[in-house]
Every structure is written in structure tokens, then in C-alpha cells.
Design an enzyme around this catalytic site. Sequence first.
Site, mmCIF file in Angstrom:
data_model
loop_
_atom_site.group_PDB
_atom_site.id
_atom_site.type_symbol
_atom_site.label_atom_id
_atom_site.label_comp_id
_atom_site.label_asym_id
_atom_site.label_seq_id
_atom_site.Cartn_x
_atom_site.Cartn_y
_atom_site.Cartn_z
ATOM 1 N N SER A 112 121.632 109.393 106.454
ATOM 2 C CA SER A 112 122.721 108.947 105.580
ATOM 3 C C SER A 112 122.936 110.032 104.528
ATOM 4 O O SER A 112 122.029 110.844 104.258
ATOM 5 C CB SER A 112 122.379 107.600 104.936
ATOM 6 O OG SER A 112 121.095 107.623 104.373
ATOM 7 N N GLU B 74 124.554 110.951 100.598
ATOM 8 C CA GLU B 74 124.987 110.389 99.316
ATOM 9 C C GLU B 74 126.026 111.313 98.678
ATOM 10 O O GLU B 74 125.841 112.527 98.626
ATOM 11 C CB GLU B 74 123.767 110.240 98.407
ATOM 12 C CG GLU B 74 124.114 109.618 97.067
ATOM 13 C CD GLU B 74 122.868 109.237 96.287
ATOM 14 O OE1 GLU B 74 121.974 108.581 96.857
ATOM 15 O OE2 GLU B 74 122.787 109.626 95.122
ATOM 16 N N ASP C 291 120.899 103.670 84.068
ATOM 17 C CA ASP C 291 120.333 104.030 82.760
ATOM 18 C C ASP C 291 121.394 103.771 81.707
ATOM 19 O O ASP C 291 122.579 104.007 81.948
ATOM 20 C CB ASP C 291 119.910 105.500 82.761
ATOM 21 C CG ASP C 291 118.743 105.721 83.710
ATOM 22 O OD1 ASP C 291 117.704 105.075 83.521
ATOM 23 O OD2 ASP C 291 118.891 106.509 84.660
ATOM 24 N N ALA D 259 116.645 96.001 88.041
ATOM 25 C CA ALA D 259 117.336 95.935 89.339
ATOM 26 C C ALA D 259 116.985 94.669 90.113
ATOM 27 O O ALA D 259 117.829 94.135 90.843
ATOM 28 C CB ALA D 259 116.992 97.182 90.154
ATOM 29 N N GLN E 52 113.608 108.206 95.400
ATOM 30 C CA GLN E 52 113.951 109.371 94.587
ATOM 31 C C GLN E 52 113.478 110.585 95.391
ATOM 32 O O GLN E 52 112.523 110.484 96.181
ATOM 33 C CB GLN E 52 113.205 109.278 93.251
ATOM 34 C CG GLN E 52 113.462 110.409 92.294
ATOM 35 C CD GLN E 52 114.935 110.527 91.978
ATOM 36 O OE1 GLN E 52 115.685 111.110 92.766
ATOM 37 N NE2 GLN E 52 115.364 109.974 90.861
ATOM 38 N N PHE F 261 117.808 118.781 87.026
ATOM 39 C CA PHE F 261 117.806 117.408 87.574
ATOM 40 C C PHE F 261 116.386 116.848 87.589
ATOM 41 O O PHE F 261 116.142 115.709 87.248
ATOM 42 C CB PHE F 261 118.253 117.401 89.035
ATOM 43 C CG PHE F 261 119.738 117.451 89.258
ATOM 44 C CD1 PHE F 261 120.640 117.152 88.252
ATOM 45 C CD2 PHE F 261 120.230 117.774 90.516
ATOM 46 C CE1 PHE F 261 122.010 117.201 88.493
ATOM 47 C CE2 PHE F 261 121.591 117.820 90.765
ATOM 48 C CZ PHE F 261 122.477 117.537 89.748
ATOM 49 N N HIS G 137 117.694 110.285 103.906
ATOM 50 C CA HIS G 137 118.897 110.085 103.090
ATOM 51 C C HIS G 137 119.098 111.358 102.267
ATOM 52 O O HIS G 137 118.238 111.709 101.458
ATOM 53 C CB HIS G 137 118.678 108.876 102.162
ATOM 54 C CG HIS G 137 119.824 108.580 101.244
ATOM 55 N ND1 HIS G 137 120.932 107.871 101.637
ATOM 56 C CD2 HIS G 137 120.027 108.887 99.940
ATOM 57 C CE1 HIS G 137 121.782 107.751 100.621
ATOM 58 N NE2 HIS G 137 121.251 108.355 99.572
HETATM 59 P P1 FAD Z 1 114.264 99.156 88.155
HETATM 60 O O1 FAD Z 1 113.754 98.888 89.520
HETATM 61 O O2 FAD Z 1 114.783 98.004 87.354
HETATM 62 O O3 FAD Z 1 113.093 99.890 87.361
HETATM 63 C C1 FAD Z 1 113.346 100.594 86.157
HETATM 64 C C2 FAD Z 1 112.070 100.665 85.326
HETATM 65 O O4 FAD Z 1 111.760 99.376 84.799
HETATM 66 C C3 FAD Z 1 110.817 101.094 86.095
HETATM 67 O O5 FAD Z 1 110.037 101.883 85.244
HETATM 68 C C4 FAD Z 1 110.124 99.780 86.412
HETATM 69 O O6 FAD Z 1 108.719 99.929 86.574
HETATM 70 C C5 FAD Z 1 110.461 98.968 85.172
HETATM 71 N N1 FAD Z 1 110.531 97.517 85.432
HETATM 72 C C6 FAD Z 1 111.102 96.893 86.477
HETATM 73 N N2 FAD Z 1 110.981 95.545 86.357
HETATM 74 C C7 FAD Z 1 110.341 95.324 85.182
HETATM 75 C C8 FAD Z 1 109.925 94.144 84.481
HETATM 76 N N3 FAD Z 1 110.157 92.919 84.972
HETATM 77 N N4 FAD Z 1 109.292 94.290 83.299
HETATM 78 C C9 FAD Z 1 109.034 95.533 82.775
HETATM 79 N N5 FAD Z 1 109.406 96.680 83.403
HETATM 80 C C10 FAD Z 1 110.054 96.580 84.579
HETATM 81 N N6 FAD Z 1 121.617 105.693 88.703
HETATM 82 C C11 FAD Z 1 122.917 105.440 88.438
HETATM 83 O O7 FAD Z 1 123.277 105.246 87.266
HETATM 84 N N7 FAD Z 1 123.866 105.403 89.427
HETATM 85 C C12 FAD Z 1 123.549 105.579 90.728
HETATM 86 O O8 FAD Z 1 124.416 105.533 91.607
HETATM 87 C C13 FAD Z 1 122.175 105.829 91.060
HETATM 88 N N8 FAD Z 1 121.777 105.988 92.344
HETATM 89 C C14 FAD Z 1 120.447 106.131 92.643
HETATM 90 C C15 FAD Z 1 120.049 106.181 93.984
HETATM 91 C C16 FAD Z 1 118.707 106.312 94.325
HETATM 92 C C17 FAD Z 1 118.309 106.326 95.777
HETATM 93 C C18 FAD Z 1 117.730 106.429 93.294
HETATM 94 C C19 FAD Z 1 116.280 106.604 93.650
HETATM 95 C C20 FAD Z 1 118.109 106.373 91.959
HETATM 96 C C21 FAD Z 1 119.463 106.207 91.611
HETATM 97 N N9 FAD Z 1 119.894 106.106 90.291
HETATM 98 C C22 FAD Z 1 121.221 105.880 89.999
HETATM 99 C C23 FAD Z 1 118.932 106.249 89.182
HETATM 100 C C24 FAD Z 1 118.383 104.899 88.688
HETATM 101 O O9 FAD Z 1 119.433 104.091 88.207
HETATM 102 C C25 FAD Z 1 117.381 105.183 87.571
HETATM 103 O O10 FAD Z 1 116.244 105.821 88.106
HETATM 104 C C26 FAD Z 1 116.990 104.017 86.694
HETATM 105 O O11 FAD Z 1 116.253 104.517 85.582
HETATM 106 C C27 FAD Z 1 116.117 102.979 87.378
HETATM 107 O O12 FAD Z 1 116.817 102.245 88.281
HETATM 108 P P2 FAD Z 1 116.032 101.219 89.255
HETATM 109 O O13 FAD Z 1 117.062 100.528 90.041
HETATM 110 O O14 FAD Z 1 114.952 101.889 89.977
HETATM 111 O O15 FAD Z 1 115.419 100.231 88.149
#
Ligand code: FAD
Length: 275
Positions: free
Chosen positions: A5, A7, A99, A113, A166, A206, A256
Site C-alpha cells: 500500500s 501513503e 497531534d 485513538a 511508524q 522527520f 506500507h
Molecule cells: P494513540 O494510540 O492514542 O497513542 C498516543 C499516545 O497516548 C501514546 O503514547 C500512547 O501510549 C498514549 N495512550 C494511549 N491511550 C492512553 C490512555 N488511555 N491513557 C494514557 N495514555 C494513553 N498524524 C496525523 O495527524 N495525520 C495522519 O494522517 C497520520 N497518519 C499516521 C499514519 C501512521 C501509519 C502512523 C504510524 C502515524 C500517523 N500519524 C498521523 C501520527 C500520529 O497521529 C501520532 O503519532 C500521534 O502522536 C499518535 O497517534 P496514535 O493514533 O498512535 O495515538
Amino acid sequence: MTAISFEFFPPKTDEQREQLHAAAQRLKSRSPEYVSVTFGAGGSTLSYTGETVKQLRERHALSVAPHLSCMGGTRAEIAQLLDGYRQHGCRRIVALRGDLPSGMATPGDFRYAAELVRFIREHSGDYFHIEVAAYPETHPQAEDALIDLKHFKAKVEAGANGAITQYFFNPDAYFRFVDDVRKLGVDVPIVPGIMPISNFTQLKRFSDGCGAEIPRWIAKRMQAHGDDTESVRDLGAEVVAQLCRRLLEGGAPGLHFYTLNRAKATEAVLSRLDL
Ligand code: FAD
């Protein structure tokens, strides 16, 4: 066959739009399972993501997965986006926290998430295949590596079907991550995110931002090539192709590619692989 895939990010200028379409045109000949389109946190690229999804479907007949990040968003906004993507025929979503942009004080209706994944299931049932993010080298804000694994598991328990990592350059980090989450009972496919190398200065910037480690030997080799971009590209393609080979031999279910809307560096890796 190995599922691949690609991106892309939503272009903002005419020049960037041309670049995206040229890249999509070239990369679609590699028969990707789907392509994904990133989403800027805080709504800055809200409309561009939807528009880009539509363009890639209509002009290139690609299966497209929008990224959806919940940070700063309300339930009503996310519901509207989900309904729109459904109308456009999308069946896959990459669900993320995102973020918080600097200066934005409110995180919106979602904190993590896992809450977004739960909401997508509540709102759309099983309609979407949901991918979430995984961090073989640990998310940079995580309290610690083991807690981060548990938070990853929570996203799968909330309803995710798979994960994309990542990017990383050390395959052992990926294999260790997969082993660890399997021990926690997570059985969804975890697809490695691959960053082709074309510009080392940009890659370093990055990587500092997202917590991806560039092994010292790769950094040293790249720096030795200086501004000699052709040889940096050759070396980068060989290093990344070697990483892909090791990942696939070790059981990775697909690849990916973070294309940055350019085909060349991704093609250079793919042409070195026997897929
Ligand atoms: P989460 O899974 O919510 O985790 C974020 C942090 O919170 C982690 O440190 C986790 O340990 C902590 N956490 C989770 N749940 C809890 C809880 N209940 N209590 C306390 N701490 C908790 N960013 C964008 O803005 N746009 C994009 O399109 C985008 N695409 C991406 C695609 C991929 C494949 C990847 C790997 C990253 C992408 N990102 C994108 C970056 C991502 O949004 C950031 O890395 C962000 O900081 C974390 O997102 P997450 O969904 O992993 O968050």
C-alpha cells in the site's frame, strides 16, 4: 502475493497536485491493495483529505483509505466525515489520535485513538476495515514501552482490524514488537511502514520529530555521500530494500510505503524486491 500500500498526503498547490497525480499514475502499476491519504490534525487539511480521496478514486480508480485523526474533532464532525467516506465508497479507514497543533488548547471529544476506533464501530458498525498506528520503537510520548504496548492492545480491543507501523530501520524492533503484542493476545496483521530514503536531511528532521531511530551506520554512510543525491538514492534504496527483504522473510504480512507523493524512491526499493 505480498500486499503493498502507498501513503500520500493531500496536496495544497497546483504543483503539488500534479506531483501527486504523477506519483499515483506510476505507482498504481504496482497493483497496491489500497492507497491512503493523511489527515492534518485540527482540521487544517479536512477538506483536502476528502477531495484527495475523491480524486484518487475517480482519476486513478484506486481503492483509497482516508486517515482520520480525532484530536481537536467533535463526535458530530467525525460522524459527518465517516458518512461522507461511506458515500464515496471507502471501505477502509486509518484511525489515529493525531497531534494537537501548537496554539490549540482543546483536544476535542476524543483523547486517544482507541476512543476514535470505538466511536467508528458505534457509528458505522462493521462497515469499515480499521487500521491503527503501531510504534515498534515506542511512541515518543509514551510513559514507558510496556504501557505503550497495552495502549496499542486497547485499540485492537476497541475494534481495529490491523495496524501500520511508524517507519523504522531496525527490523529487530519490528519483530520484538510483534512478538510482544502476540503474547498480549493481539492477533491482527501488523504491516511495517517503510520510509524510502531520498533526502537524508529531510529524513533526519522527520525522524527527530516522530521518534524513529536512524542507525548510526546508515547516518554516517548517508552523510559521507553529502549532496550527491544520485548515490544517496542508490544507497538508500539498497538499505531499505534489504530491510524489506528481512521483514518479509521474517513473516511481515505486507509493506506500507510512505511515498511523500513521489514515486521514484519507492520504485527504486520495489524494483530491488522480488514480490
Ligand atoms: P494513540 O494510540 O492514542 O497513542 C498516543 C499516545 O497516548 C501514546 O503514547 C500512547 O501510549 C498514549 N495512550 C494511549 N491511550 C492512553 C490512555 N488511555 N491513557 C494514557 N495514555 C494513553 N498524524 C496525523 O495527524 N495525520 C495522519 O494522517 C497520520 N497518519 C499516521 C499514519 C501512521 C501509519 C502512523 C504510524 C502515524 C500517523 N500519524 C498521523 C501520527 C500520529 O497521529 C501520532 O503519532 C500521534 O502522536 C499518535 O497517534 P496514535 O493514533 O498512535 O495515538
